[in-house]
Design a protein around this motif. Structure first.
Motif, mmCIF file in Angstrom:
data_model
loop_
_atom_site.group_PDB
_atom_site.id
_atom_site.type_symbol
_atom_site.label_atom_id
_atom_site.label_comp_id
_atom_site.label_asym_id
_atom_site.label_seq_id
_atom_site.Cartn_x
_atom_site.Cartn_y
_atom_site.Cartn_z
ATOM 1 N N LEU A 52 -53.925 -4.080 0.889
ATOM 2 C CA LEU A 52 -54.479 -4.200 2.236
ATOM 3 C C LEU A 52 -53.456 -3.783 3.281
ATOM 4 N N LEU A 69 -50.415 -2.083 2.978
ATOM 5 C CA LEU A 69 -49.919 -0.710 2.906
ATOM 6 C C LEU A 69 -51.058 0.299 2.803
ATOM 7 N N GLY A 70 -52.002 0.045 1.905
ATOM 8 C CA GLY A 70 -53.078 1.022 1.694
ATOM 9 C C GLY A 70 -53.986 1.129 2.896
ATOM 10 N N VAL A 71 -54.767 0.060 3.107
ATOM 11 C CA VAL A 71 -55.708 0.088 4.233
ATOM 12 C C VAL A 71 -54.941 0.177 5.547
ATOM 13 N N ILE A 90 -51.975 1.604 6.352
ATOM 14 C CA ILE A 90 -51.486 2.951 6.683
ATOM 15 C C ILE A 90 -52.661 3.858 7.038
ATOM 16 N N LEU A 91 -53.734 3.743 6.264
ATOM 17 C CA LEU A 91 -54.868 4.616 6.542
ATOM 18 C C LEU A 91 -55.521 4.270 7.877
ATOM 19 N N MET A 92 -55.439 3.005 8.280
ATOM 20 C CA MET A 92 -55.946 2.653 9.614
ATOM 21 C C MET A 92 -55.055 3.265 10.687
ATOM 22 N N VAL A 148 -53.485 6.009 10.332
ATOM 23 C CA VAL A 148 -53.845 7.433 10.349
ATOM 24 C C VAL A 148 -55.098 7.633 11.197
ATOM 25 N N SER A 149 -56.089 6.766 10.998
ATOM 26 C CA SER A 149 -57.313 6.939 11.787
ATOM 27 C C SER A 149 -57.024 6.681 13.263
ATOM 28 N N PHE A 150 -56.058 5.821 13.526
ATOM 29 C CA PHE A 150 -55.625 5.573 14.898
ATOM 30 C C PHE A 150 -55.066 6.860 15.507
ATOM 31 N N TRP A 151 -54.392 7.630 14.661
ATOM 32 C CA TRP A 151 -53.843 8.904 15.117
ATOM 33 C C TRP A 151 -54.938 9.954 15.264
ATOM 34 N N VAL A 152 -55.814 10.014 14.258
ATOM 35 C CA VAL A 152 -56.848 11.043 14.271
ATOM 36 C C VAL A 152 -57.773 10.851 15.457
ATOM 37 N N GLY A 153 -58.164 9.607 15.698
ATOM 38 C CA GLY A 153 -59.165 9.356 16.709
ATOM 39 C C GLY A 153 -58.559 9.148 18.091
ATOM 40 N N GLU A 154 -59.452 8.809 19.010
ATOM 41 C CA GLU A 154 -58.984 8.484 20.353
ATOM 42 C C GLU A 154 -58.823 6.989 20.463
ATOM 43 N N ARG A 155 -57.860 6.587 21.287
ATOM 44 C CA ARG A 155 -57.568 5.161 21.337
ATOM 45 C C ARG A 155 -58.118 4.487 22.581
#
Lengths: 332, 309, 526
Positions: free
Chosen positions: A314, A316-318, A320-322, A324-331
């Protein structure tokens, strides 16, 4: 609540992130697979049991514990157990038992010459609780009830002292904890000699010959007899009424054998139902496979199992990927 | 900037519209960064290939593979985020619902062509329903009933019988002198120590808590010769082997959910979720000094279930 | 676009293909046969909102892709059989040499030790599973707290909750397959939970295991359910989930130019495709890194499962933790009368409680409708603070599950904090009630406070300039906004079909494009 959260986060940190950080270095040093070695499968041959130099051997199949020490006719015991190994008893010139056992474990007694030193060390380190006569009797006006040591064999004394549990840091503790030993091995041996001089008892200090150990049998017996308390990866865990099963990762072969034969504290005694070969197998499994686990899959996380793995998955996996989505998307 | 034509979904936009510009302020350096990420990806993948081919260590090729994927993915994302038109773009949301008329036409078609027909011939409709019902029930037989035998009283029984020897996992009989006070062994009915049934159902925890004959509770006099007591090793909570014995506390603890049992008092639960004591196996000693069962268990072992009395 | 003679030069060839080259001719060929152009473009123009929280579901989707890819690899080596065999004497892990183990266990450790990349795939599979379920939960929380499940999306909420249940189920089934000591203990507990079902329990257990536990067939059965049945259903439901999403279009947060009648964001092609493909690779990469560096489920250390063996501190994977936690702290109640037993200490925590949890979760859209009487269609999302009761309920619900999850490691906590197991258990019993009851009002009042705080949150603070007047008075005036401080948000534009070079076309190529535009427009408007 806050404290709870703090504690939980500490737990997470200990279980997960810390392990990854520290373990990453250790990982670099981990070889990929253990080299192939020959296994000694059969129970050891009979004629190789040797007495220490200068002693007389008496071969006494099938059991090995001198009848004089356990107060019963040893040879009539285990009639049907068919224990297929030879055993030996070694006496010195004065006729005192020096060692007994077989080629899996030789139980030895410390030299009588050590008794004066041992007595001195005993009076300095142990007498305040166990009494000047090692009988657990304290002078009037002193409180506390501590065990009588007179009927304990050298294995018991050696176990408690070499694991650092004795002298105890806090005699009122429910369970003495393992810590760096205050007395050296030879001092422990001397104290064992003194206690032995008060009245002979079994078992002697086990000298375990791990060379012929069968790790496969060790694994099976460990899972059946030991894992229920110490966990299958040997990490130990909390038991009833504030007691706990200690981690086995730092135990020596001798200490494992001692603990099994003696049953210190709440640990059950493994006596006649496990042969010396089996005790040796378990001791070898503990010190070779559990203390140095084959973590070929990366950081082992201390064998804490699915809960620690869940935290990592949770966090490290979820996690880090969250990010990443924070980076990909708009905040916004 | 945008022009709408008929039909409305053809749109044009000039290339210099602000929405069409990349988000990156410095496009050239962003291109360099993304190029670097892809180059890293190529290098890591090549490294993985070499490591795999050379049978490198596990963590090495795994890390190279993961790093390559992360680098490539990051480059891909950055391209989409920083170099492609920044937007925002909009699309209209058309209502999904149909008109009232279309709806009633659909309902009418459903009713009149299908359901209405069945209604008109209600006997046939009932028969069809009946046969579908019977089919769905009998279809369950091969699907469910074939899966296993019926339980019967299998859960209530163990293989322990009067006079059976207690043996350990290696098949050795337990002599009364084998175990000292404070010791234990997991025992099975002789001959069943290597079977699934013996291990999963009959497994029994033999403890020596005293050196003399002993009685755990009223009505169990003589069940514990020489201080040996034997309890079913299956927890009455969820059937885990209750293999955790603390000799000074004389407590058995279940390693799964921490139920605790008082060994000296008939293994009544003292803590945790287990609702019943562990069943006790009456013991006696045969002429050779080996422990035998003087009867089977007098109640079902293991977790609770509906048919359990 | 009429080819007069056979094209000879490269340029002529290019011209013969039309302005869109090979792509154009392929589209033409396909469209003539399948009519893909119109729908295809609608699909390409589909707008995805840019907010980061819309990416959470993708973590779940892509970890499912990882599960499928690695899972296929594992099936090539795994032998779903409980048949016993001897481990060869040259096996790399010494404590297993010559041991009697099941083929399922041996094939698992064999692929870990002897198959190149085997352990990596095994560990990636397990980590991806942990991430899969975690991402579903996080995604579901986002949907819940923003009210995205409201009409018209109730059906998709149902599909999503079903996917969560299937994911958890399949996780447990997969966890049971290696036939090691830990998974066997899990199966033993699962069997006892089946037995606890009133009336039908022993039948369920006997039919699942083909007789008494452990039997010799359960792993073969769980295997086919794990690799075919459940993944098939998951795949179909993922298709339905995404299909409904495309059909109903995305929800979006309120904001400039965003209404109930539109969606603002990035188009599927190319912006979103680039981002999401990158995200797929990132998910694969993170899973591979975890699989390479962090060991998970080292079954060789646990050994083959034998029913008489047990290890302390065995827990299920994290997503089953709340069940294990409740089983630990539940009181020892059993119902016993008229010759029958209902083990309430198992039935309630392991059968009834999860039933309630998942039923509340699945029925939530309708439960909420009961309270709000809101039958309107919603495409704009709520900010959690604006719906304080829902938010508070969600916080309380999740905190209950979190406490139960923590309760599944009472022994670890007791060992770590050096307190007695009994104390930890009693604390956990109290917290199970106390935390949700406290969490609800606390979350509620935080929401209300945030509402009162208005829209200052999340925006950059404006500096105050403090000046001293001649009279000695201090006056604070907000400074002028610095460049870059102002939040610029562009107007949304429809996704362009045609991009026109610049305002005043100059080059020949631009003219060509312009000409095509006109033709395209004409064609489309015909």
């Amino acid at each position: 609540m806050v404290r709870m959260l703090g504690n939980i986060s500490k737990l997470v940190a200990r279980a997960g992130l810390g392990a990854v950080g520290v373990g990453a270095l250790a990982l670099l040093a981990t070889p990929f697979a253990a080299g192939a070695t020959t296994l000694h499968h059969s129970i050891a041959a009979t004629s190789t049991v040797k007495c220490p130099a200068g002693t007389t051997a008496t071969y006494d199949p099938p059991y090995g514990v001198p009848a004089s020490l356990i107060g019963e006719d040893a040879t009539t015991k285990r009639k049907n157990s068919g224990t297929p190994y030879s055993s030996v008893q070694c006496y010195n010139a004065a006729g005192k038992l020096v060692a007994y056992g077989n080629n899996a474990i030789l139980y030895t007694y410390p030299s009588e010459n050590l008794v004066p030193l041992g007595e001195k060390l005993y009076q300095q380190n142990c007498a305040s609780c166990h009494g000047v006569n090692a009988d657990g009797v304290l002078p009037k006006g002193t409180s506390g009830a501590f065990p009588d040591l007179g009927n304990l064999g050298p294995a018991t004394i050696n176990f408690w002292i070499t694991t650092g549990r004795m002298p105890a840091a806090d005699p009122k503790e429910i369970q003495a904890s393992r810590k760096p030993p205050r007395l050296t091995d030879s001092q422990a041996n001397a104290i064992a000699a003194y206690i032995d001089s008060l009245g002979p008892a079994v078992p002697g200090t086990p000298e375990v010959n791990v060379k012929g150990a069968n790790l496969t049998s060790g694994q099976t017996l460990f899972a059946l007899n030991c894992a229920a308390c110490h966990t299958i990866t040997g990490g130990g865990d909390a038991l009833a009424s504030n007691t706990y099963a200690p981690s086995l990762h730092v135990a020596t072969v001798t200490q494992v054998a001692e603990a099994m034969r003696v049953g210190p504290g709440n640990m059950p005694v493994f006596s006649g139902n496990l042969t010396d070969q089996q005790v040796r197998d378990i001791a070898a499994y503990v010190t070779e496979s559990i203390a140095k686990p084959t973590d070929i899959g990366g950081v082992g996380m201390g064998g804490l199992g699915p809960v620690a793995e869940g935290f990592i998955g949770l966090a490290l996996g979820v996690g880090i990927l969250m990010l990443v989505s924070f980076w990909v998307g708009e905040r916004q | 900037m945008t022009s709408h034509h008929e039909p409305a979904d053809i749109t044009t936009v000039t290339a210099d519209a602000p929405q069409m510009q990349p988000l990156a302020k410095d496009v050239v350096s962003m291109e360099r960064w993304i190029g670097l990420l892809f180059l890293l990806g190529i290098a890591f993948f090549a490294g993985f290939g070499v490591a795999y081919w050379q049978d490198g260590t596990f963590w090495l090729y795994g890390t190279l593979l993961g790093a390559g994927l992360v680098a490539m993915g990051a480059g891909f994302i950055a391209w989409g985020k920083y170099l492609l038109p920044r937007g925002p773009f909009v699309e209209e949301r058309h209502t999904l619902a149909s008109t009232e008329q279309e709806r009633s036409a659909f309902s009418a078609a459903l009713m009149e062509r299908g359901a209405g027909e069945i209604k008109r011939r209600s006997v046939l409709g009932t028969l069809l329903g009946g046969s579908l019902g019977v089919f769905s029930i009998v279809a369950l037989f091969p699907l469910v009933r074939s899966l296993g035998p019926l339980p019967g009283d299998a859960l209530a029984k163990t293989n322990w019988k009067k006079g059976m020897n207690l043996v350990d996992i290696n098949g050795r009989k337990i002599h009364v002198d084998d175990i000292t006070v404070g010791g234990f062994a997991t025992v099975f009915p002789e001959g069943l120590q290597n079977t699934d049934e013996g291990q999963a159902i009959d497994q029994t925890f033999l403890i020596r808590i005293d050196s003399a004959d002993f009685t755990t509770m009223k009505g169990r006099e003589g069940w514990a010769p020489h201080g040996y007591v034997a309890y079913s090793k299956l927890c009455t909570h969820l059937g885990c082997p209750v293999g955790l014995y603390e000799q000074q506390l004389e407590a058995l603890v279940c390693p799964c959910h921490q139920s605790m049992f008082n060994v000296r008092k008939g293994a009544i639960p003292t803590f945790g979720p287990a609702p019943r004591p562990l069943p006790q196996l009456p013991l006696s000693v045969d002429s050779d000094g080996h422990l035998i069962a003087s009867a089977g268990y007098n109640e079902p072992v293991g977790p609770g279930y509906w048919e359990r009395p | 676009m009429t080819a007069t003679a056979a094209p000879r030069t490269k340029r002529q060839k290019k011209q013969a293909q039309g302005p869109y080259g090979i792509v154009g001719s392929t589209v033409e060929a396909l469209d003539e046969r399948l009519g893909i152009a119109k729908g295809g473009r609608t699909f390409m123009d589909k707008i995805f909102p840019d907010h980061w929280s819309f990416m959470l579901g993708e973590i779940a989707l892509y970890s499912f892709v990882v599960l499928l890819l690695t899972g296929v690899f594992l099936t090539l080596y795994f032998v779903p059989s409980q048949h016993l065999m001897k481990v060869p004497m040259n096996f790399p892990y010494k404590p297993l040499r010559g041991d009697t183990v099941s083929e399922a266990f041996y094939s698992t450790v064999n692929m870990s030790f002897n198959v190149r990349c085997g352990l990596l795939m095994r560990q990636m599979h397990h980590w991806a599973c942990d991430i899969f379920v975690g991402a579903i939960v996080v995604h579901m929380a986002r949907v819940f707290f923003t009210g995205a499940f409201r009409k018209p999306r109730e059906a998709n909420w149902l599909v999503g909750s079903t996917l969560l249940i299937l994911a958890i189920t399949n996780g447990f089934l997969g966890y049971s397959l290696p036939d090691d000591l830990v998974s066997g203990t899990g199966l033993r507990i699962a069997d006892s939970i089946m037995l606890s079902v009133p009336v039908l329990g022993s039948y369920i257990s006997f039919f699942a295991f083909g007789g008494t536990f452990p039997g010799d067939i359960v792993i073969a059965r769980f295997f086919i359910i794990h690799v075919l049945l459940v993944p098939g259903i998951i795949l179909a439901l993922v298709g339905a989930h995404l299909g409904l999403l495309v059909r109903q279009k995305h929800t979006q947060f309120p904001g400039k130019g965003r209404t109930e009648g539109n969606v603002v964001g990035s188009p599927m092609f190319p912006v979103f495709i680039f981002k999401t493909q990158g995200f797929l690779f990132m998910t694969l990469g993170v899973t591979a890194l975890l699989g390479a560096l962090a060991q998970i489920n080292p079954v060789w250390q646990f050994g083959q499962y034998y029913a008489a063996q047990i290890s302390y501190a065995v827990q299920p994977d994290w997503y089953m933790g709340f069940l294990d936690g409740l089983l630990r702290i539940f009181p020892a109640w059993q119902w016993n009368a008229w010759g029958h037993t209902i083990p309430l200490e198992v039935t309630i925590p392991a059968v009834i409680f999860p039933g309630i949890v998942f039923n509340i979760a699945m029925a939530w859209p309708w439960i909420e409708q009961k309270f709000t009487k809101d039958k309107e269609i919603h495409h704009l999302l709520d900010r959690p603070r604006d719906v304080p009761h829902r938010t508070a309920f969600g916080v309380a619900f999740f905190s209950l599950l979190a406490i139960l999850f923590i309760a599944s490691s009472t022994d670890v906590l007791a060992n770590f904090f050096h307190v007695s197991l009994n104390t930890v258990l009693i604390i956990m019993r109290v917290l199970t009630f106390a935390v949700p009851i406290i969490a609800y009002p606390v979350a509620y009042f935080i929401c209300v406070e945030l509402q009162a705080g208005g829209s200052i949150m999340g925006k950059r603070k404006i500096a105050n300039v403090v000046t001293r007047t001649e009279e000695g008075e201090y006056v604070a005036t907000p400074s002028a906004p610095r460049p870059g401080d102002a939040h610029v948000e562009l107007d949304a534009t429809p996704v362009p079909t045609f991009i026109v070079e610049g305002p005043a076309p100059e080059s020949d190529e631009a003219e060509l494009v312009d000409a095509e535009v006109d033709e395209g427009v004409r064609t489309a408007s015909r």
